[in-house]
Design an enzyme around this catalytic site. Structure first.
Site, PDB file in Angstrom:
ATOM      1  N   LYS A 118       1.050  -1.087   0.483  1.00  0.00           N
ATOM      2  CA  LYS A 118      -0.110  -0.344  -0.574  1.00  0.00           C
ATOM      3  C   LYS A 118       0.608   1.477  -0.063  1.00  0.00           C
ATOM      4  CE  LYS A 118      -4.193  -1.071   1.686  1.00  0.00           C
ATOM      5  NZ  LYS A 118      -5.105  -0.940   3.467  1.00  0.00           N
ATOM      6  N   LYS A 201      -5.230 -10.394  -6.654  1.00  0.00           N
ATOM      7  CA  LYS A 201      -5.948 -10.229  -6.222  1.00  0.00           C
ATOM      8  C   LYS A 201      -7.338  -9.814  -6.800  1.00  0.00           C
ATOM      9  CE  LYS A 201      -6.424  -8.432  -2.316  1.00  0.00           C
ATOM     10  NZ  LYS A 201      -5.658  -8.486  -0.764  1.00  0.00           N
ATOM     11  N   LYS A 204     -11.150  -4.003  -4.406  1.00  0.00           N
ATOM     12  CA  LYS A 204     -11.446  -2.913  -3.780  1.00  0.00           C
ATOM     13  C   LYS A 204     -11.324  -2.023  -5.029  1.00  0.00           C
ATOM     14  CE  LYS A 204     -13.779  -3.308   0.448  1.00  0.00           C
ATOM     15  NZ  LYS A 204     -14.023  -2.413   1.647  1.00  0.00           N
TER      16      LYS A 204
HETATM   17  P1  AMP Z   1     -10.868  -5.090   3.037  1.00  0.00           P
HETATM   18  O1  AMP Z   1     -11.982  -4.863   2.062  1.00  0.00           O
HETATM   19  O2  AMP Z   1      -9.720  -5.090   3.237  1.00  0.00           O
HETATM   20  O3  AMP Z   1     -11.383  -5.113   4.436  1.00  0.00           O
HETATM   21  O4  AMP Z   1     -11.602  -7.111   3.231  1.00  0.00           O
HETATM   22  C1  AMP Z   1     -12.894  -7.592   3.846  1.00  0.00           C
HETATM   23  C2  AMP Z   1     -12.399  -9.028   4.012  1.00  0.00           C
HETATM   24  O5  AMP Z   1     -12.365  -9.469   3.084  1.00  0.00           O
HETATM   25  C3  AMP Z   1     -11.042  -9.713   4.708  1.00  0.00           C
HETATM   26  O6  AMP Z   1     -10.864 -10.708   5.605  1.00  0.00           O
HETATM   27  C4  AMP Z   1      -9.957  -9.605   3.532  1.00  0.00           C
HETATM   28  O7  AMP Z   1      -9.309 -11.192   3.584  1.00  0.00           O
HETATM   29  C5  AMP Z   1     -11.415 -10.284   2.478  1.00  0.00           C
HETATM   30  N1  AMP Z   1     -10.774 -10.353   1.077  1.00  0.00           N
HETATM   31  C6  AMP Z   1     -10.811  -9.273   0.341  1.00  0.00           C
HETATM   32  N2  AMP Z   1     -10.576  -9.409  -0.886  1.00  0.00           N
HETATM   33  C7  AMP Z   1     -10.716 -10.933  -1.046  1.00  0.00           C
HETATM   34  C8  AMP Z   1     -10.197 -11.380  -2.084  1.00  0.00           C
HETATM   35  N3  AMP Z   1     -10.130 -11.358  -3.394  1.00  0.00           N
HETATM   36  N4  AMP Z   1     -10.672 -12.757  -1.853  1.00  0.00           N
HETATM   37  C9  AMP Z   1     -11.281 -13.575  -0.770  1.00  0.00           C
HETATM   38  N5  AMP Z   1     -11.430 -13.115   0.151  1.00  0.00           N
HETATM   39  C10 AMP Z   1     -10.847 -11.299  -0.002  1.00  0.00           C
END
Ligand code: AMP
Ligand code: TRP
Length: 342
Positions: A118, A201, A204
Protein backbone atom coordinates in the site's frame (compact mmCIF):
# COMPACT_ATOMS: atom_id res chain seq x y z
CA UNK A 1 -1.46 -20.50 27.88
CA UNK A 2 -4.55 -22.41 26.87
CA UNK A 3 -7.08 -21.02 24.42
CA UNK A 4 -9.86 -22.98 26.05
CA UNK A 5 -9.79 -20.75 29.12
CA UNK A 6 -11.74 -18.18 27.03
CA UNK A 7 -15.34 -18.38 25.83
CA UNK A 8 -15.35 -18.82 22.00
CA UNK A 9 -15.97 -15.41 20.55
CA UNK A 10 -15.78 -14.46 16.87
CA UNK A 11 -14.64 -11.05 15.64
CA UNK A 12 -13.97 -9.73 12.16
CA UNK A 13 -13.94 -6.45 10.29
CA UNK A 14 -14.20 -4.96 6.83
CA UNK A 15 -13.08 -1.52 5.71
CA UNK A 16 -15.87 0.83 4.60
CA UNK A 17 -14.09 1.96 1.48
CA UNK A 18 -16.80 1.28 -1.11
CA UNK A 19 -17.11 -1.46 -3.71
CA UNK A 20 -17.89 -4.43 -1.50
CA UNK A 21 -17.17 -7.28 -3.90
CA UNK A 22 -17.47 -11.02 -4.42
CA UNK A 23 -14.07 -11.59 -2.73
CA UNK A 24 -15.28 -9.84 0.42
CA UNK A 25 -18.50 -11.82 0.24
CA UNK A 26 -16.98 -15.29 -0.16
CA UNK A 27 -13.80 -14.67 1.87
CA UNK A 28 -15.46 -12.83 4.74
CA UNK A 29 -19.16 -11.91 4.83
CA UNK A 30 -20.56 -15.33 3.96
CA UNK A 31 -18.33 -16.86 6.60
CA UNK A 32 -19.55 -14.30 9.14
CA UNK A 33 -23.08 -15.53 8.50
CA UNK A 34 -21.98 -19.17 8.91
CA UNK A 35 -20.46 -18.35 12.31
CA UNK A 36 -23.61 -16.55 13.37
CA UNK A 37 -25.57 -19.73 12.62
CA UNK A 38 -23.26 -21.70 14.91
CA UNK A 39 -23.31 -21.44 18.65
CA UNK A 40 -20.82 -18.58 18.82
CA UNK A 41 -20.87 -15.01 20.03
CA UNK A 42 -20.28 -12.92 16.90
CA UNK A 43 -19.07 -9.33 16.62
CA UNK A 44 -18.60 -7.70 13.21
CA UNK A 45 -17.09 -4.31 12.63
CA UNK A 46 -16.97 -1.60 9.98
CA UNK A 47 -13.38 -0.47 10.47
CA UNK A 48 -13.55 3.23 9.62
CA UNK A 49 -10.38 4.02 11.61
CA UNK A 50 -8.50 1.59 9.37
CA UNK A 51 -10.05 3.16 6.28
CA UNK A 52 -8.54 6.59 7.04
CA UNK A 53 -4.99 5.21 7.03
CA UNK A 54 -5.25 6.26 3.38
CA UNK A 55 -7.17 9.37 2.29
CA UNK A 56 -10.97 9.11 2.40
CA UNK A 57 -13.39 11.75 1.28
CA UNK A 58 -15.54 12.40 4.41
CA UNK A 59 -18.89 12.28 2.61
CA UNK A 60 -17.97 9.05 0.84
CA UNK A 61 -16.71 7.48 4.07
CA UNK A 62 -20.05 8.09 5.78
CA UNK A 63 -21.94 6.63 2.85
CA UNK A 64 -19.64 3.62 2.58
CA UNK A 65 -19.94 2.89 6.30
CA UNK A 66 -23.74 2.82 6.13
CA UNK A 67 -23.60 0.85 2.88
CA UNK A 68 -21.31 -1.72 4.49
CA UNK A 69 -23.72 -2.07 7.41
CA UNK A 70 -26.55 -2.55 4.88
CA UNK A 71 -24.38 -5.19 3.15
CA UNK A 72 -23.80 -7.02 6.43
CA UNK A 73 -27.52 -7.21 7.12
CA UNK A 74 -28.51 -7.98 3.52
CA UNK A 75 -26.02 -10.86 3.46
CA UNK A 76 -27.76 -12.40 6.46
CA UNK A 77 -26.31 -10.88 9.63
CA UNK A 78 -29.00 -10.27 12.20
CA UNK A 79 -28.29 -7.26 14.45
CA UNK A 80 -30.09 -9.02 17.28
CA UNK A 81 -27.81 -12.04 17.08
CA UNK A 82 -24.53 -10.46 16.02
CA UNK A 83 -23.13 -7.26 17.45
CA UNK A 84 -22.66 -4.91 14.48
CA UNK A 85 -20.44 -1.93 15.14
CA UNK A 86 -18.69 0.99 13.61
CA UNK A 87 -15.15 1.01 14.98
CA UNK A 88 -14.98 4.74 15.81
CA UNK A 89 -18.10 4.44 18.00
CA UNK A 90 -16.32 2.02 20.34
CA UNK A 91 -13.39 4.12 21.61
CA UNK A 92 -11.68 1.22 23.41
CA UNK A 93 -10.40 -0.05 20.03
CA UNK A 94 -8.24 3.04 19.53
CA UNK A 95 -7.28 3.16 23.20
CA UNK A 96 -5.99 -0.41 23.26
CA UNK A 97 -4.29 0.19 19.91
CA UNK A 98 -2.11 2.82 21.59
CA UNK A 99 -1.01 0.29 24.20
CA UNK A 100 -0.23 -2.18 21.41
CA UNK A 101 1.78 0.48 19.56
CA UNK A 102 4.04 0.32 22.60
CA UNK A 103 4.16 -3.50 22.59
CA UNK A 104 4.73 -4.12 18.86
CA UNK A 105 8.26 -3.65 17.52
CA UNK A 106 9.25 -1.55 14.51
CA UNK A 107 10.86 -4.58 12.92
CA UNK A 108 7.60 -6.55 13.09
CA UNK A 109 5.70 -3.79 11.33
CA UNK A 110 8.35 -3.36 8.67
CA UNK A 111 7.83 -6.95 7.58
CA UNK A 112 4.13 -6.49 6.80
CA UNK A 113 3.60 -7.07 3.09
CA UNK A 114 0.33 -5.11 3.00
CA UNK A 115 2.14 -2.01 4.25
CA UNK A 116 4.81 -2.45 1.60
CA UNK A 117 2.15 -2.91 -1.11
CA UNK A 118 0.00 0.00 0.00
CA UNK A 119 2.84 2.41 0.76
CA UNK A 120 4.45 1.63 -2.59
CA UNK A 121 7.75 3.24 -3.56
CA UNK A 122 7.23 6.36 -1.49
CA UNK A 123 7.00 4.82 1.99
CA UNK A 124 8.29 8.04 3.60
CA UNK A 125 5.10 9.70 2.51
CA UNK A 126 2.74 7.01 3.86
CA UNK A 127 0.76 7.91 6.99
CA UNK A 128 2.00 6.75 10.39
CA UNK A 129 -1.45 5.15 10.74
CA UNK A 130 -0.84 2.93 7.72
CA UNK A 131 2.32 1.64 9.38
CA UNK A 132 0.56 1.07 12.72
CA UNK A 133 -2.52 -0.48 11.02
CA UNK A 134 -1.88 -4.06 12.25
CA UNK A 135 -1.60 -2.90 15.89
CA UNK A 136 -5.09 -1.39 15.63
CA UNK A 137 -6.30 -4.62 14.04
CA UNK A 138 -4.84 -6.60 16.95
CA UNK A 139 -6.64 -4.24 19.34
CA UNK A 140 -9.95 -4.75 17.46
CA UNK A 141 -9.69 -8.45 18.12
CA UNK A 142 -8.15 -8.52 21.57
CA UNK A 143 -10.29 -5.80 23.15
CA UNK A 144 -13.02 -8.49 22.98
CA UNK A 145 -10.74 -11.38 23.93
CA UNK A 146 -11.94 -12.81 20.61
CA UNK A 147 -10.74 -16.32 19.94
CA UNK A 148 -11.66 -16.83 16.26
CA UNK A 149 -11.22 -14.45 13.36
CA UNK A 150 -12.64 -15.38 9.94
CA UNK A 151 -10.82 -13.52 7.15
CA UNK A 152 -9.52 -13.97 3.61
CA UNK A 153 -6.01 -15.22 3.05
CA UNK A 154 -4.55 -11.72 2.60
CA UNK A 155 -5.03 -11.05 6.33
CA UNK A 156 -3.01 -14.03 7.55
CA UNK A 157 0.15 -12.08 8.28
CA UNK A 158 -1.77 -9.45 10.27
CA UNK A 159 -3.37 -12.16 12.39
CA UNK A 160 0.01 -13.69 13.11
CA UNK A 161 1.12 -10.27 14.31
CA UNK A 162 -1.92 -10.09 16.61
CA UNK A 163 -0.79 -13.37 18.13
CA UNK A 164 2.75 -12.00 18.55
CA UNK A 165 1.41 -8.88 20.28
CA UNK A 166 -0.77 -10.94 22.65
CA UNK A 167 2.14 -13.25 23.44
CA UNK A 168 4.57 -10.42 24.12
CA UNK A 169 2.06 -8.51 26.28
CA UNK A 170 1.32 -11.62 28.36
CA UNK A 171 5.05 -12.35 28.68
CA UNK A 172 6.19 -8.78 29.48
CA UNK A 173 3.60 -8.34 32.23
CA UNK A 174 3.68 -11.94 33.44
CA UNK A 175 -0.04 -12.47 32.88
CA UNK A 176 -2.32 -14.88 31.04
CA UNK A 177 -4.64 -12.13 29.84
CA UNK A 178 -4.94 -11.92 26.06
CA UNK A 179 -5.95 -15.07 24.13
CA UNK A 180 -3.86 -16.35 21.25
CA UNK A 181 -6.36 -15.91 18.44
CA UNK A 182 -7.13 -18.55 15.80
CA UNK A 183 -7.19 -17.31 12.22
CA UNK A 184 -10.04 -19.03 10.38
CA UNK A 185 -9.08 -19.05 6.72
CA UNK A 186 -10.94 -21.88 5.05
CA UNK A 187 -13.18 -22.80 2.13
CA UNK A 188 -13.06 -22.15 -1.60
CA UNK A 189 -13.45 -18.37 -1.30
CA UNK A 190 -10.44 -17.35 0.77
CA UNK A 191 -8.67 -15.91 -2.25
CA UNK A 192 -10.99 -14.83 -5.06
CA UNK A 193 -9.00 -13.58 -8.04
CA UNK A 194 -9.64 -10.83 -10.59
CA UNK A 195 -11.96 -11.76 -13.46
CA UNK A 196 -9.49 -10.13 -15.86
CA UNK A 197 -6.29 -11.70 -14.52
CA UNK A 198 -6.32 -14.94 -12.53
CA UNK A 199 -2.98 -14.15 -10.90
CA UNK A 200 -4.23 -10.93 -9.24
CA UNK A 201 -6.49 -10.74 -6.19
CA UNK A 202 -10.00 -9.38 -6.75
CA UNK A 203 -9.75 -5.98 -5.13
CA UNK A 204 -11.73 -2.84 -4.36
CA UNK A 205 -8.90 -0.74 -5.66
CA UNK A 206 -8.49 -2.38 -9.09
CA UNK A 207 -9.04 0.36 -11.70
CA UNK A 208 -10.96 -2.08 -13.91
CA UNK A 209 -14.53 -2.46 -12.68
CA UNK A 210 -14.81 -5.53 -14.94
CA UNK A 211 -12.23 -7.26 -12.72
CA UNK A 212 -14.71 -7.68 -9.86
CA UNK A 213 -18.36 -8.33 -9.14
CA UNK A 214 -19.61 -5.64 -6.79
CA UNK A 215 -22.37 -6.33 -4.30
CA UNK A 216 -24.14 -3.34 -5.84
CA UNK A 217 -24.07 -4.74 -9.42
CA UNK A 218 -27.45 -5.62 -10.94
CA UNK A 219 -28.16 -8.99 -12.54
CA UNK A 220 -27.30 -7.80 -16.07
CA UNK A 221 -23.97 -6.40 -14.97
CA UNK A 222 -23.08 -9.60 -13.09
CA UNK A 223 -23.95 -11.66 -16.17
CA UNK A 224 -21.94 -9.40 -18.47
CA UNK A 225 -18.86 -9.49 -16.25
CA UNK A 226 -18.90 -13.29 -15.99
CA UNK A 227 -19.45 -13.70 -19.74
CA UNK A 228 -16.43 -11.46 -20.37
CA UNK A 229 -14.25 -13.07 -17.67
CA UNK A 230 -10.90 -14.24 -18.98
CA UNK A 231 -10.65 -18.01 -19.59
CA UNK A 232 -8.60 -20.43 -21.65
CA UNK A 233 -9.66 -22.55 -24.64
CA UNK A 234 -9.67 -25.93 -22.88
CA UNK A 235 -12.54 -27.88 -21.37
CA UNK A 236 -12.73 -28.08 -17.57
CA UNK A 237 -10.84 -30.97 -15.99
CA UNK A 238 -12.47 -33.59 -13.76
CA UNK A 239 -9.68 -33.51 -11.17
CA UNK A 240 -8.37 -30.61 -9.06
CA UNK A 241 -4.79 -31.20 -10.32
CA UNK A 242 -5.99 -30.29 -13.80
CA UNK A 243 -6.54 -26.70 -12.61
CA UNK A 244 -3.05 -26.15 -11.25
CA UNK A 245 -1.65 -24.20 -14.23
CA UNK A 246 -4.94 -22.61 -15.20
CA UNK A 247 -5.36 -19.57 -12.94
CA UNK A 248 -8.55 -18.22 -14.57
CA UNK A 249 -10.28 -21.61 -14.82
CA UNK A 250 -9.36 -22.34 -11.22
CA UNK A 251 -10.77 -19.01 -10.07
CA UNK A 252 -14.14 -19.49 -11.78
CA UNK A 253 -14.49 -23.01 -10.39
CA UNK A 254 -13.55 -21.72 -6.92
CA UNK A 255 -16.18 -19.00 -7.18
CA UNK A 256 -18.78 -21.56 -8.21
CA UNK A 257 -17.82 -23.81 -5.30
CA UNK A 258 -17.90 -20.92 -2.81
CA UNK A 259 -21.29 -19.67 -3.98
CA UNK A 260 -22.80 -23.16 -4.03
CA UNK A 261 -21.30 -24.31 -0.68
CA UNK A 262 -19.51 -27.16 -2.44
CA UNK A 263 -15.93 -28.36 -2.52
CA UNK A 264 -13.96 -27.80 -5.72
CA UNK A 265 -13.73 -31.60 -6.10
CA UNK A 266 -17.51 -31.93 -6.06
CA UNK A 267 -17.97 -29.11 -8.55
CA UNK A 268 -15.53 -30.81 -10.94
CA UNK A 269 -17.45 -34.07 -10.70
CA UNK A 270 -20.42 -32.17 -12.17
CA UNK A 271 -18.69 -29.87 -14.64
CA UNK A 272 -15.53 -31.79 -15.65
CA UNK A 273 -15.39 -32.04 -19.46
CA UNK A 274 -17.61 -29.00 -20.04
CA UNK A 275 -16.45 -26.06 -22.17
CA UNK A 276 -16.61 -22.53 -20.76
CA UNK A 277 -19.43 -21.81 -23.20
CA UNK A 278 -21.49 -24.22 -21.11
CA UNK A 279 -20.00 -23.52 -17.66
CA UNK A 280 -20.22 -19.73 -17.74
CA UNK A 281 -24.03 -19.62 -18.09
CA UNK A 282 -24.24 -22.00 -15.10
CA UNK A 283 -22.04 -19.64 -13.11
CA UNK A 284 -24.08 -16.62 -14.20
CA UNK A 285 -27.28 -18.27 -13.03
CA UNK A 286 -25.76 -19.25 -9.70
CA UNK A 287 -24.12 -15.86 -9.06
CA UNK A 288 -27.27 -13.93 -9.93
CA UNK A 289 -29.46 -16.16 -7.78
CA UNK A 290 -27.15 -15.80 -4.77
CA UNK A 291 -26.20 -12.16 -5.13
CA UNK A 292 -29.24 -10.36 -6.52
CA UNK A 293 -31.32 -10.75 -3.35
CA UNK A 294 -28.44 -9.21 -1.39
CA UNK A 295 -28.15 -6.29 -3.81
CA UNK A 296 -31.89 -5.63 -3.68
CA UNK A 297 -32.00 -5.78 0.11
CA UNK A 298 -28.96 -3.51 0.41
CA UNK A 299 -30.63 -0.89 -1.78
CA UNK A 300 -33.81 -1.12 0.30
CA UNK A 301 -31.91 -0.73 3.58
CA UNK A 302 -30.00 2.26 2.27
CA UNK A 303 -33.31 4.10 2.08
CA UNK A 304 -33.62 3.74 5.86
CA UNK A 305 -30.39 5.27 7.05
CA UNK A 306 -31.84 6.27 10.39
CA UNK A 307 -32.43 2.58 11.13
CA UNK A 308 -28.88 1.72 10.14
CA UNK A 309 -27.58 4.45 12.44
CA UNK A 310 -29.69 3.10 15.31
CA UNK A 311 -28.40 -0.42 14.74
CA UNK A 312 -24.84 0.88 14.93
CA UNK A 313 -25.52 2.88 18.08
CA UNK A 314 -27.11 -0.14 19.75
CA UNK A 315 -24.20 -2.31 18.58
CA UNK A 316 -21.71 0.12 20.10
CA UNK A 317 -23.55 0.06 23.41
CA UNK A 318 -23.50 -3.74 23.52
CA UNK A 319 -19.87 -3.80 22.44
CA UNK A 320 -18.75 -1.35 25.11
CA UNK A 321 -20.19 -3.59 27.83
CA UNK A 322 -17.45 -6.02 26.75
CA UNK A 323 -14.61 -3.67 25.77
CA UNK A 324 -14.67 -1.17 28.67
CA UNK A 325 -13.89 -3.77 31.38
CA UNK A 326 -11.18 -5.40 29.23
CA UNK A 327 -9.52 -2.04 28.61
CA UNK A 328 -9.73 -1.20 32.33
CA UNK A 329 -8.12 -4.52 33.23
CA UNK A 330 -5.40 -3.86 30.66
CA UNK A 331 -4.72 -0.45 32.19
CA UNK A 332 -4.57 -2.01 35.64
CA UNK A 333 -2.05 -4.60 34.43
CA UNK A 334 0.24 -1.94 32.95
CA UNK A 335 0.03 0.38 35.93
CA UNK A 336 -2.38 3.18 34.96
CA UNK A 337 -3.96 4.75 38.05
CA UNK A 338 -7.73 4.18 37.95
CA UNK A 339 -9.99 7.22 38.34
CA UNK A 340 -11.15 7.39 41.97
CA UNK A 341 -14.88 7.80 42.69
CA UNK A 342 -15.77 11.33 43.91
P1 AMP B 1 -11.10 -5.36 3.02
O1 AMP B 1 -12.03 -5.05 1.91
O2 AMP B 1 -9.66 -5.23 2.63
O3 AMP B 1 -11.44 -4.67 4.29
O4 AMP B 1 -11.30 -6.91 3.30
C1 AMP B 1 -12.38 -7.40 4.05
C2 AMP B 1 -12.34 -8.91 4.12
O5 AMP B 1 -12.50 -9.48 2.82
C3 AMP B 1 -11.04 -9.50 4.68
O6 AMP B 1 -11.33 -10.61 5.48
C4 AMP B 1 -10.30 -9.91 3.44
O7 AMP B 1 -9.39 -10.96 3.69
C5 AMP B 1 -11.44 -10.37 2.55
N1 AMP B 1 -11.08 -10.27 1.13
C6 AMP B 1 -10.76 -9.13 0.45
N2 AMP B 1 -10.47 -9.41 -0.84
C7 AMP B 1 -10.62 -10.76 -0.98
C8 AMP B 1 -10.49 -11.67 -2.09
N3 AMP B 1 -10.15 -11.24 -3.30
N4 AMP B 1 -10.73 -12.98 -1.85
C9 AMP B 1 -11.10 -13.43 -0.61
N5 AMP B 1 -11.25 -12.62 0.46
C10 AMP B 1 -11.01 -11.31 0.28
N1 TRP C 1 -7.50 -5.45 7.95
C1 TRP C 1 -8.72 -6.09 7.56
C2 TRP C 1 -8.86 -5.98 6.04
O1 TRP C 1 -8.47 -5.04 5.43
C3 TRP C 1 -9.92 -5.49 8.22
C4 TRP C 1 -9.84 -5.62 9.69
C5 TRP C 1 -9.59 -4.63 10.59
C6 TRP C 1 -10.02 -6.80 10.44
N2 TRP C 1 -9.62 -5.11 11.85
C7 TRP C 1 -9.87 -6.45 11.81
C8 TRP C 1 -10.27 -8.13 10.09
C9 TRP C 1 -9.96 -7.39 12.83
C10 TRP C 1 -10.37 -9.07 11.14
C11 TRP C 1 -10.20 -8.70 12.48
O2 TRP C 1 -9.42 -6.84 5.46
Amino acid sequence: MSETSFTPRVFSGIQPTGNLHLGNYLGALKRFVDWQAMDAETIYCMVDLHAITVWQNPTDLQKSTRELCAGFIAAGLDPEKSILINQSQVPEHAQLAWVFNCVARMGWMQRMTQFKDKAGKNAQNASLGLFAYPALMAADILVYHATHVPVGEDQKQHLELARDIATKFNHDYGVDFFPITEPVIEGAGTRVMSLRDGTKKMSKSDVSDASRINLTDDADTIAKKIRKAKTDPDALPSEVEGLSDRAEAKNLVNIYAGLNNQSVEDVLVDVGGKQFSEFKPMLVELAVSKMSPITTEMARLMEHQDEIDKILARGAERARAITAPILRQTYDIIGMVPPAPF
